[in-house]
Design a protein around this motif. Structure first.
Motif, PDB file in Angstrom:
ATOM      1  N   THR A  16     -21.319 -15.580 -51.866  1.00 26.43           N
ATOM      2  CA  THR A  16     -21.975 -14.617 -52.742  1.00 26.43           C
ATOM      3  C   THR A  16     -22.575 -13.514 -51.884  1.00 26.43           C
ATOM      4  O   THR A  16     -23.189 -13.787 -50.849  1.00 26.43           O
ATOM      5  CB  THR A  16     -23.069 -15.301 -53.579  1.00 26.43           C
ATOM      6  N   PHE A  17     -22.367 -12.272 -52.315  1.00 22.34           N
ATOM      7  CA  PHE A  17     -22.892 -11.106 -51.613  1.00 22.34           C
ATOM      8  C   PHE A  17     -24.184 -10.678 -52.297  1.00 22.34           C
ATOM      9  O   PHE A  17     -24.209 -10.463 -53.503  1.00 22.34           O
ATOM     10  CB  PHE A  17     -21.897  -9.943 -51.668  1.00 22.34           C
ATOM     11  N   TYR A  18     -25.265 -10.544 -51.521  1.00 22.33           N
ATOM     12  CA  TYR A  18     -26.562 -10.143 -52.049  1.00 22.33           C
ATOM     13  C   TYR A  18     -27.002  -8.816 -51.423  1.00 22.33           C
ATOM     14  O   TYR A  18     -26.680  -8.521 -50.267  1.00 22.33           O
ATOM     15  CB  TYR A  18     -27.643 -11.177 -51.714  1.00 22.33           C
ATOM     16  N   CYS A  19     -27.769  -8.058 -52.177  1.00 23.98           N
ATOM     17  CA  CYS A  19     -28.489  -6.919 -51.608  1.00 23.98           C
ATOM     18  C   CYS A  19     -29.603  -7.473 -50.733  1.00 23.98           C
ATOM     19  O   CYS A  19     -30.432  -8.258 -51.195  1.00 23.98           O
ATOM     20  CB  CYS A  19     -29.058  -6.035 -52.710  1.00 23.98           C
ATOM     21  N   GLY A  23     -32.325  -8.841 -53.145  1.00 23.50           N
ATOM     22  CA  GLY A  23     -31.702 -10.096 -53.540  1.00 23.50           C
ATOM     23  C   GLY A  23     -30.781 -10.005 -54.737  1.00 23.50           C
ATOM     24  O   GLY A  23     -30.291 -11.025 -55.222  1.00 23.50           O
ATOM     25  N   GLU A  24     -30.507  -8.815 -55.238  1.00 23.64           N
ATOM     26  CA  GLU A  24     -29.586  -8.646 -56.358  1.00 23.64           C
ATOM     27  C   GLU A  24     -28.189  -9.135 -55.972  1.00 23.64           C
ATOM     28  O   GLU A  24     -27.690  -8.859 -54.873  1.00 23.64           O
ATOM     29  CB  GLU A  24     -29.521  -7.173 -56.759  1.00 23.64           C
ATOM     30  N   VAL A  25     -27.534  -9.882 -56.866  1.00 24.25           N
ATOM     31  CA  VAL A  25     -26.179 -10.363 -56.617  1.00 24.25           C
ATOM     32  C   VAL A  25     -25.197  -9.203 -56.762  1.00 24.25           C
ATOM     33  O   VAL A  25     -25.141  -8.546 -57.799  1.00 24.25           O
ATOM     34  CB  VAL A  25     -25.809 -11.501 -57.585  1.00 24.25           C
ATOM     35  N   SER A  82     -11.530  -4.824 -60.991  1.00 24.37           N
ATOM     36  CA  SER A  82     -11.934  -3.852 -62.010  1.00 24.37           C
ATOM     37  C   SER A  82     -13.039  -4.372 -62.915  1.00 24.37           C
ATOM     38  O   SER A  82     -13.711  -3.593 -63.586  1.00 24.37           O
ATOM     39  CB  SER A  82     -10.718  -3.471 -62.861  1.00 24.37           C
ATOM     40  N   ASP A  83     -13.266  -5.709 -62.939  1.00 27.20           N
ATOM     41  CA  ASP A  83     -14.305  -6.232 -63.819  1.00 27.20           C
ATOM     42  C   ASP A  83     -15.687  -6.193 -63.192  1.00 27.20           C
ATOM     43  O   ASP A  83     -16.663  -6.569 -63.826  1.00 27.20           O
ATOM     44  CB  ASP A  83     -13.988  -7.674 -64.232  1.00 27.20           C
ATOM     45  N   LEU A  84     -15.776  -5.744 -61.930  1.00 30.65           N
ATOM     46  CA  LEU A  84     -17.073  -5.630 -61.282  1.00 30.65           C
ATOM     47  C   LEU A  84     -17.620  -4.233 -61.481  1.00 30.65           C
ATOM     48  O   LEU A  84     -16.890  -3.289 -61.788  1.00 30.65           O
ATOM     49  CB  LEU A  84     -16.954  -5.951 -59.791  1.00 30.65           C
ATOM     50  N   TRP A  85     -18.936  -4.083 -61.260  1.00 30.29           N
ATOM     51  CA  TRP A  85     -19.557  -2.782 -61.439  1.00 30.29           C
ATOM     52  C   TRP A  85     -19.032  -1.794 -60.416  1.00 30.29           C
ATOM     53  O   TRP A  85     -18.649  -2.148 -59.325  1.00 30.29           O
ATOM     54  CB  TRP A  85     -21.068  -2.894 -61.336  1.00 30.29           C
ATOM     55  N   GLN A  86     -19.007  -0.542 -60.792  1.00 29.92           N
ATOM     56  CA  GLN A  86     -18.532   0.528 -59.923  1.00 29.92           C
ATOM     57  C   GLN A  86     -19.644   1.550 -59.726  1.00 29.92           C
ATOM     58  O   GLN A  86     -20.541   1.685 -60.554  1.00 29.92           O
ATOM     59  CB  GLN A  86     -17.314   1.217 -60.546  1.00 29.92           C
ATOM     60  N   PRO A  87     -19.611   2.313 -58.633  1.00 32.41           N
ATOM     61  CA  PRO A  87     -20.634   3.341 -58.439  1.00 32.41           C
ATOM     62  C   PRO A  87     -20.554   4.431 -59.502  1.00 32.41           C
ATOM     63  O   PRO A  87     -19.490   4.720 -60.037  1.00 32.41           O
ATOM     64  CB  PRO A  87     -20.299   3.903 -57.047  1.00 32.41           C
ATOM     65  N   ARG A  88     -21.685   4.999 -59.804  1.00 32.32           N
ATOM     66  CA  ARG A  88     -21.733   6.010 -60.852  1.00 32.32           C
ATOM     67  C   ARG A  88     -21.170   7.343 -60.357  1.00 32.32           C
ATOM     68  O   ARG A  88     -21.471   7.778 -59.258  1.00 32.32           O
ATOM     69  CB  ARG A  88     -23.176   6.226 -61.297  1.00 32.32           C
ATOM     70  N   CYS A 119     -32.628  -2.052 -56.939  1.00 32.41           N
ATOM     71  CA  CYS A 119     -33.566  -1.314 -56.079  1.00 32.41           C
ATOM     72  C   CYS A 119     -33.054   0.062 -55.659  1.00 32.41           C
ATOM     73  O   CYS A 119     -33.753   0.791 -54.959  1.00 32.41           O
ATOM     74  CB  CYS A 119     -33.913  -2.139 -54.844  1.00 32.41           C
ATOM     75  N   LYS A 120     -31.819   0.411 -56.062  1.00 31.91           N
ATOM     76  CA  LYS A 120     -31.247   1.743 -55.825  1.00 31.91           C
ATOM     77  C   LYS A 120     -31.007   2.052 -54.348  1.00 31.91           C
ATOM     78  O   LYS A 120     -30.891   3.214 -53.959  1.00 31.91           O
ATOM     79  CB  LYS A 120     -32.130   2.844 -56.437  1.00 31.91           C
ATOM     80  N   VAL A 121     -30.931   1.024 -53.527  1.00 33.04           N
ATOM     81  CA  VAL A 121     -30.613   1.213 -52.114  1.00 33.04           C
ATOM     82  C   VAL A 121     -29.116   1.423 -51.964  1.00 33.04           C
ATOM     83  O   VAL A 121     -28.317   0.804 -52.672  1.00 33.04           O
ATOM     84  CB  VAL A 121     -31.073  -0.008 -51.288  1.00 33.04           C
ATOM     85  N   MET A 122     -28.714   2.276 -51.043  1.00 33.52           N
ATOM     86  CA  MET A 122     -27.299   2.472 -50.771  1.00 33.52           C
ATOM     87  C   MET A 122     -26.763   1.274 -50.002  1.00 33.52           C
ATOM     88  O   MET A 122     -27.250   0.931 -48.932  1.00 33.52           O
ATOM     89  CB  MET A 122     -27.069   3.749 -49.968  1.00 33.52           C
ATOM     90  N   LEU A 123     -25.728   0.630 -50.554  1.00 36.57           N
ATOM     91  CA  LEU A 123     -25.147  -0.554 -49.934  1.00 36.57           C
ATOM     92  C   LEU A 123     -23.874  -0.257 -49.165  1.00 36.57           C
ATOM     93  O   LEU A 123     -23.542  -0.964 -48.216  1.00 36.57           O
ATOM     94  CB  LEU A 123     -24.836  -1.604 -51.004  1.00 36.57           C
ATOM     95  N   GLY A 124     -23.150   0.767 -49.584  1.00 37.95           N
ATOM     96  CA  GLY A 124     -21.882   1.072 -48.936  1.00 37.95           C
ATOM     97  C   GLY A 124     -21.215   2.250 -49.598  1.00 37.95           C
ATOM     98  O   GLY A 124     -21.859   3.081 -50.238  1.00 37.95           O
TER      99      GLY A 124
END
Length: 296
Positions: A16-19, A23-25, A82-88, A119-124
């Motif tokens: 599992t990948f967390y922020c 700690g957001e999944v 495609s079923d995962l969230w995408q950047p806005r 938390c709106k942090v840039m992850l990638g």
């Protein structure tokens, strides 16, 4: 403490990948069948020296499949379904090419940043419609059966950067690095001196730590601690500081560049400054560089 994978990672396991910040999944229960290191950034230019026939890798980028994780110097490449969230997406003003028009038109421009929803942090950043780059300083990757626990931010960033520098220096025999943001700007010049230092720090006698309230301390003020660390020399490059030296380093092919989110580059600079302030005044500088220790 470190989110990095290596080739000894057990295959077939669900991760599992967390922020790291909140700690957001980000990706849940991903079964990784292959965890592979990416070649160096200049691998494409060397293919002609390896092959006696036309380049078989031309126009074939290294994109991971759904159960792959490719590891770069400071990032992971994973495949987002495609079923995962995408950047806005966002709208950005783009100047028209016609010189006779003296106005701007709003054109849709894809925002490649991947942002944590909580938390709106840039992850990638998104690399293609399926491939996403996650920076090692922003992501914690753990087996799904393990419970996530928050690691102090400054401690995590130090550990990740320290291990990156040690591994790169061993693999490529380079000891000078430029830390640049995702915007392409250089923020810090780093020179690795020692990778086997042991630092004993008495926080109770260090009043200078109070000058950095933005950095949390997970140790009590009246305690002593000993930790493995790397010793580095550094120069900040923000606000055009050390511009001449920075330009010389960026044009030197023997110096390796590490790319991180711009906010993380500023965090790292703050950590280096805090660590430098805890040293005795006589040990805080060497020639024109400042001295700091990064905890492993």
């Amino acid at each position: 403490l470190i989110s990095m994978f290596n080739q000894s990672l057990q295959a077939q396991g669900c991760c599992t990948f967390y922020c790291q910040s909140c700690g957001e999944v980000i990706i849940k229960d991903r079964k990784l069948l292959r965890v592979l290191p990416l070649p160096s950034e200049n691998w494409g230019a060397l293919v002609e020296e390896w092959c006696c026939h036309p380049d078989p890798f031309a126009n074939k980028p290294l994109h991971p499949q759904e159960n792959d994780c490719f590891i770069g110097d400071s990032f992971f490449l994973v495949n987002l379904r495609s079923d995962l969230w995408q950047p806005r997406p966002e709208l950005a003003p783009v100047e028209t090419q016609c010189p006779s028009e003296n106005h701007f038109k709003l054109k849709p421009k894809a925002n490649t940043k991947v942002i944590c929803k909580r938390c709106k942090v840039m992850l990638g950043e998104t690399m293609s419609s399926e491939t996403t780059k996650f920076y090692m300083t922003e992501i914690v990757i753990q087996p799904s059966e393990r419970k996530f626990s928050i690691i102090p931010r400054s401690q995590f960033v130090q550990s990740v950067i320290a291990q990156c520098l040690v591994e790169l220096s061993a693999a490529r025999s380079t000891f000078r690095f430029t830390i640049q943001g995702h915007d392409g700007k250089a923020y810090i010049l780093l020179w690795l001196l020692n990778s086997d230092s042991l630092v004993i720090d008495s926080l109770g006698s260090s009043k200078s730590i109070k000058k950095f309230p933005l950095l949390e301390d997970n140790l009590k003020a009246d305690s002593c601690s000993a930790w493995n660390a790397i010793k580095v020399l550094y120069q900040p490059c923000i606000k055009n500081r050390n511009a001449k030296l920075c330009s010389a380093w960026e044009s030197d092919i023997s110096i390796h560049s590490l790319t991180l989110p711009s906010a993380t580059c500023l965090e790292l600079l703050l950590i280096l400054s805090r660590n430098n302030a805890t040293l005795p005044p006589s040990l805080r500088s060497m020639n024109s560089f400042q001295v700091a220790f990064l905890k492993m």
